[in-house]
Design an enzyme around this catalytic site. Sequence first.
Site, PDB file in Angstrom:
ATOM      1  N   LYS A  65      -0.173  -0.689  -4.394  1.00 18.98           N
ATOM      2  CA  LYS A  65      -1.028  -1.544  -3.562  1.00 18.98           C
ATOM      3  C   LYS A  65      -1.512  -2.805  -4.274  1.00 18.98           C
ATOM      4  O   LYS A  65      -1.753  -3.818  -3.640  1.00 18.98           O
ATOM      5  CB  LYS A  65      -2.248  -0.761  -3.072  1.00 18.98           C
ATOM      6  CG  LYS A  65      -1.932   0.280  -2.006  1.00 18.98           C
ATOM      7  CD  LYS A  65      -3.238   0.801  -1.452  1.00 18.98           C
ATOM      8  CE  LYS A  65      -3.059   1.986  -0.552  1.00 18.98           C
ATOM      9  NZ  LYS A  65      -4.312   2.337   0.125  1.00 18.98           N
ATOM     10  N   ASP A 101      -7.207  -1.165   5.788  1.00 18.77           N
ATOM     11  CA  ASP A 101      -8.199  -0.097   5.560  1.00 18.77           C
ATOM     12  C   ASP A 101      -9.599  -0.487   6.038  1.00 18.77           C
ATOM     13  O   ASP A 101     -10.396   0.370   6.427  1.00 18.77           O
ATOM     14  CB  ASP A 101      -8.270   0.273   4.076  1.00 18.77           C
ATOM     15  CG  ASP A 101      -7.053   1.068   3.629  1.00 18.77           C
ATOM     16  OD1 ASP A 101      -6.436   1.741   4.474  1.00 18.77           O
ATOM     17  OD2 ASP A 101      -6.721   1.011   2.429  1.00 18.77           O
TER      18      ASP A 101
END
Length: 273
Positions: A65, A101
């Site tokens: 990520k 997210d």
Amino acid sequence: MIKTAVIGHPINHSKSPIIHRYWIERYKMQGKYEAFDITPANLNARVTALVDAGYTGFNITLPHKEAMFYLCAEVDDVAHAVGAVNTVMIKEGLLYGTNTDVFGFTENIKSNAPEFDFKAGKAVVLGAGGAARAVIKGLIDEGVPSIVLLNRTKERAQRLLETATNASLITVMDWEHRDTVLKAANILVNTTSLGMDGKDQLDIDLSQLPEHTLVNDIVYTPLHTALLSKAEARGNPIVTGIGMLLHQARPAFQQWFGIMPDVDVPLETMVLA
Ligand code: ATR
């Protein structure tokens, strides 16, 4: 054929294929969603191969990520604030990165506790990892007046402040103060891995927590963590962690397939099975 995937290492634990394949079928899309195990050493070459093979986009999970940031031509403000890219759209051979997210956290609260008012008081956030960054960005964007952040390793929480938007709203406190800071909290969020199957329990005394305070755990294995069960038993409203996982997938699907998909009970049941 719209080709999408999730990349990570390892990848077999990822729930993303279940979610996106469910939506591909439900919305009758001409597409596929695969899962690729890609080691850090191969990341560059394998991502280039996905671009060359005509993929529309992909999700990124651990441990890529952060590395993904540097492979993107452009990264949006949300990904910058979180410090991680979990979704990529490929256009004309270039990668555009975002992080869903934040949306996942916020939408989970909004859909499961619609009466909750983010602006009504302080938030207490436990943990300072990647998930905490997304939660804090979400809370700030929704207008929480202040955040108390506690992490076992205090320096990590302090480092988080350096990159947070509106860092002046955040106060870092010692992990040992987690029971007393609950007084007058409007929302409590656990972003640590404590309480997850196989991990230690979160040791916290909720006696000072007001009864109206919303309690959210981002851990979803088990769905009803000890923290949530304890909160529920004393009458607090709770929101489980599964919704964050499900909702964060929606904007990715929308980018690639052009439809904002819904989270429904059959999907949640499949993911929890
Ligand atoms: P993620 O990116 O998913 O948030 P992470 O970066 O590994 O995962 O962060 C896990 C969080 O759980 C951290 O806040 C970690 O605290 P440290 O920064 O001190 O490591 C917290 N955590 C894990 N085990 C813990 C424990 N036994 N006691 C307290 N906090 C713990």
